[in-house]
Design a protein around this motif. Structure first.
Motif, PDB file in Angstrom:
ATOM      1  N   LEU A  72       0.843  -1.183   0.000  1.00  0.00           N
ATOM      2  CA  LEU A  72       0.000   0.000   0.000  1.00  0.00           C
ATOM      3  C   LEU A  72       0.886   1.243   0.000  1.00  0.00           C
ATOM      4  O   LEU A  72       1.768   1.382   0.841  1.00  0.00           O
ATOM      5  CB  LEU A  72      -0.927  -0.002   1.211  1.00  0.00           C
ATOM      6  N   VAL A  73       0.623   2.104  -0.955  1.00  0.00           N
ATOM      7  CA  VAL A  73       1.409   3.314  -1.102  1.00  0.00           C
ATOM      8  C   VAL A  73       0.452   4.494  -1.143  1.00  0.00           C
ATOM      9  O   VAL A  73      -0.657   4.393  -1.693  1.00  0.00           O
ATOM     10  CB  VAL A  73       2.253   3.257  -2.403  1.00  0.00           C
ATOM     11  N   ASP A  74       0.870   5.587  -0.580  1.00  0.00           N
ATOM     12  CA  ASP A  74       0.058   6.796  -0.592  1.00  0.00           C
ATOM     13  C   ASP A  74      -0.166   7.237  -2.038  1.00  0.00           C
ATOM     14  O   ASP A  74       0.778   7.516  -2.765  1.00  0.00           O
ATOM     15  CB  ASP A  74       0.775   7.892   0.198  1.00  0.00           C
ATOM     16  N   GLU A  75      -1.421   7.261  -2.459  1.00  0.00           N
ATOM     17  CA  GLU A  75      -1.717   7.590  -3.858  1.00  0.00           C
ATOM     18  C   GLU A  75      -1.352   9.022  -4.205  1.00  0.00           C
ATOM     19  O   GLU A  75      -1.166   9.357  -5.370  1.00  0.00           O
ATOM     20  CB  GLU A  75      -3.184   7.315  -4.174  1.00  0.00           C
ATOM     21  N   ARG A  76      -1.234   9.900  -3.203  1.00  0.00           N
ATOM     22  CA  ARG A  76      -0.840  11.282  -3.477  1.00  0.00           C
ATOM     23  C   ARG A  76       0.630  11.374  -3.882  1.00  0.00           C
ATOM     24  O   ARG A  76       1.053  12.372  -4.445  1.00  0.00           O
ATOM     25  CB  ARG A  76      -1.087  12.161  -2.245  1.00  0.00           C
ATOM     26  N   ARG A  77       1.398  10.340  -3.564  1.00  0.00           N
ATOM     27  CA  ARG A  77       2.831  10.315  -3.893  1.00  0.00           C
ATOM     28  C   ARG A  77       3.132   9.520  -5.153  1.00  0.00           C
ATOM     29  O   ARG A  77       4.263   9.514  -5.610  1.00  0.00           O
ATOM     30  CB  ARG A  77       3.610   9.667  -2.740  1.00  0.00           C
ATOM     31  N   THR A  78       2.154   8.821  -5.705  1.00  0.00           N
ATOM     32  CA  THR A  78       2.401   7.856  -6.767  1.00  0.00           C
ATOM     33  C   THR A  78       2.091   8.426  -8.146  1.00  0.00           C
ATOM     34  O   THR A  78       0.985   8.904  -8.398  1.00  0.00           O
ATOM     35  CB  THR A  78       1.540   6.600  -6.547  1.00  0.00           C
ATOM     36  N   MET A  79       3.077   8.347  -9.018  1.00  0.00           N
ATOM     37  CA  MET A  79       2.906   8.717 -10.421  1.00  0.00           C
ATOM     38  C   MET A  79       3.176   7.471 -11.246  1.00  0.00           C
ATOM     39  O   MET A  79       4.192   6.800 -11.058  1.00  0.00           O
ATOM     40  CB  MET A  79       3.877   9.821 -10.814  1.00  0.00           C
ATOM     41  N   THR A  80       2.269   7.137 -12.151  1.00  0.00           N
ATOM     42  CA  THR A  80       2.426   5.960 -13.001  1.00  0.00           C
ATOM     43  C   THR A  80       2.712   6.418 -14.417  1.00  0.00           C
ATOM     44  O   THR A  80       2.027   7.300 -14.939  1.00  0.00           O
ATOM     45  CB  THR A  80       1.153   5.093 -12.966  1.00  0.00           C
ATOM     46  N   ILE A  81       3.746   5.829 -15.016  1.00  0.00           N
ATOM     47  CA  ILE A  81       4.113   6.140 -16.394  1.00  0.00           C
ATOM     48  C   ILE A  81       3.924   4.883 -17.229  1.00  0.00           C
ATOM     49  O   ILE A  81       4.511   3.834 -16.936  1.00  0.00           O
ATOM     50  CB  ILE A  81       5.569   6.626 -16.482  1.00  0.00           C
ATOM     51  N   GLY A  94      -1.890   9.064  -8.860  1.00  0.00           N
ATOM     52  CA  GLY A  94      -2.862   8.334  -8.056  1.00  0.00           C
ATOM     53  C   GLY A  94      -3.153   6.961  -8.621  1.00  0.00           C
ATOM     54  O   GLY A  94      -2.315   6.341  -9.272  1.00  0.00           O
ATOM     55  N   LEU A  95      -4.366   6.499  -8.379  1.00  0.00           N
ATOM     56  CA  LEU A  95      -4.796   5.185  -8.841  1.00  0.00           C
ATOM     57  C   LEU A  95      -5.526   5.314 -10.167  1.00  0.00           C
ATOM     58  O   LEU A  95      -6.129   6.347 -10.462  1.00  0.00           O
ATOM     59  CB  LEU A  95      -5.717   4.543  -7.803  1.00  0.00           C
ATOM     60  N   LEU A  96      -5.523   4.260 -10.951  1.00  0.00           N
ATOM     61  CA  LEU A  96      -6.137   4.304 -12.280  1.00  0.00           C
ATOM     62  C   LEU A  96      -7.644   4.506 -12.205  1.00  0.00           C
ATOM     63  O   LEU A  96      -8.205   5.285 -12.968  1.00  0.00           O
ATOM     64  CB  LEU A  96      -5.802   3.023 -13.058  1.00  0.00           C
ATOM     65  N   ASN A  97      -8.315   3.833 -11.264  1.00  0.00           N
ATOM     66  CA  ASN A  97      -9.778   3.947 -11.185  1.00  0.00           C
ATOM     67  C   ASN A  97     -10.235   5.258 -10.545  1.00  0.00           C
ATOM     68  O   ASN A  97     -11.377   5.660 -10.699  1.00  0.00           O
ATOM     69  CB  ASN A  97     -10.386   2.752 -10.445  1.00  0.00           C
ATOM     70  N   ASN A  98      -9.334   5.938  -9.821  1.00  0.00           N
ATOM     71  CA  ASN A  98      -9.668   7.220  -9.195  1.00  0.00           C
ATOM     72  C   ASN A  98      -8.424   8.114  -9.222  1.00  0.00           C
ATOM     73  O   ASN A  98      -7.838   8.380  -8.174  1.00  0.00           O
ATOM     74  CB  ASN A  98     -10.150   6.983  -7.758  1.00  0.00           C
ATOM     75  N   PRO A  99      -8.027   8.589 -10.404  1.00  0.00           N
ATOM     76  CA  PRO A  99      -6.773   9.343 -10.490  1.00  0.00           C
ATOM     77  C   PRO A  99      -6.899  10.756  -9.916  1.00  0.00           C
ATOM     78  O   PRO A  99      -7.943  11.392 -10.005  1.00  0.00           O
ATOM     79  CB  PRO A  99      -6.487   9.385 -11.987  1.00  0.00           C
ATOM     80  N   GLY A 134       9.040  11.507  -0.665  1.00  0.00           N
ATOM     81  CA  GLY A 134       9.076  12.070  -2.005  1.00  0.00           C
ATOM     82  C   GLY A 134       8.197  11.305  -2.973  1.00  0.00           C
ATOM     83  O   GLY A 134       7.389  10.452  -2.601  1.00  0.00           O
ATOM     84  N   LEU A 135       8.385  11.610  -4.222  1.00  0.00           N
ATOM     85  CA  LEU A 135       7.614  11.019  -5.305  1.00  0.00           C
ATOM     86  C   LEU A 135       7.989   9.553  -5.497  1.00  0.00           C
ATOM     87  O   LEU A 135       9.157   9.175  -5.408  1.00  0.00           O
ATOM     88  CB  LEU A 135       7.880  11.799  -6.594  1.00  0.00           C
ATOM     89  N   ILE A 136       6.992   8.737  -5.774  1.00  0.00           N
ATOM     90  CA  ILE A 136       7.194   7.334  -6.143  1.00  0.00           C
ATOM     91  C   ILE A 136       6.679   7.179  -7.568  1.00  0.00           C
ATOM     92  O   ILE A 136       5.540   7.522  -7.860  1.00  0.00           O
ATOM     93  CB  ILE A 136       6.421   6.383  -5.215  1.00  0.00           C
ATOM     94  N   VAL A 137       7.532   6.680  -8.451  1.00  0.00           N
ATOM     95  CA  VAL A 137       7.157   6.518  -9.852  1.00  0.00           C
ATOM     96  C   VAL A 137       7.065   5.029 -10.160  1.00  0.00           C
ATOM     97  O   VAL A 137       7.970   4.255  -9.835  1.00  0.00           O
ATOM     98  CB  VAL A 137       8.175   7.199 -10.795  1.00  0.00           C
TER      99      VAL A 137
END
Length: 182
Positions: A72-81, A94-99, A134-137
């Motif tokens: 589980l990761v804080d969605e405010r910190r997560t960027m998906t590429i 954030g998350l794909l279903n609720n970005p 910090g940011l998590i990618v």
């Protein structure tokens, strides 16, 4: 047989002196050529060629009976590429279903994904209120993306000094997202 000719030593009359004719001196170079080939062969066989410099990647084995708990990761910190075919890059926060930020197409380079990464590197500590977090990618290459695309994204991670990033398998929902037109 190899030989070395040094000339005939001169037999002409110059100045009236009579000189005896010198014979040709021959040096047999066969032994030296043999030795050179033996040395070349010896050094070719005894030296080691440069070893490939790659890092072994040890992946943990998954037990189908006991799958690991989801991280589980804080969605405010997560960027998906997402990396797709024909150099397509799509990212979202954030998350794909609720970005938090809607998925958008971008490009590689300074005005593309790097700009997004740098802006998120600044905004994430402000949003979370913790400068240590910090940011998590999460990087998800598609089946049709190229190796160069992955290397380019990893270069962007190094340039932007992203502290935490991971390469993860892409989900079918994200593949469908990549296939949507811009």
């Amino acid at each position: 047989m190899a030989e070395l000719n040094t000339g005939d030593g001169g037999g002409g009359k110059k100045g009236g002196k009579v000189r005896s004719k010198k014979g040709n001196s021959k040096v047999d170079l066969t032994a030296m050529v043999d030795l050179a080939f033996l040395l070349i062969t010896f050094f070719m066989l005894t030296t080691s060629l440069s070893k490939p410099q790659s890092m072994d990647l040890g992946m943990p084995e998954e037990d189908p009976k006991n799958p690991p708990p989801p991280v589980l990761v804080d969605e405010r910190r997560t960027m998906t590429i997402l990396l797709g075919e024909n150099n397509k890059v799509k990212n979202y926060m954030g998350l794909l279903n609720n970005p938090i930020e809607a998925p958008k197409f971008t490009t590689y380079g300074k005005e593309g994904v790097r700009k997004d990464l740098l802006s998120r590197m600044e905004s994430v500590p402000k949003v979370t209120g913790d400068t240590k977090k910090g940011l998590i990618v999460i990087i998800k290459p598609g089946k049709k993306s190229t190796y160069r695309n992955l290397v380019d994204i990893l270069d962007e991670m190094a340039i932007c000094k992203v502290p935490t990033y991971a390469i993860v398998d892409i989900t079918p929902e994200e593949v469908a997202l990549l296939d949507k037109p811009e």
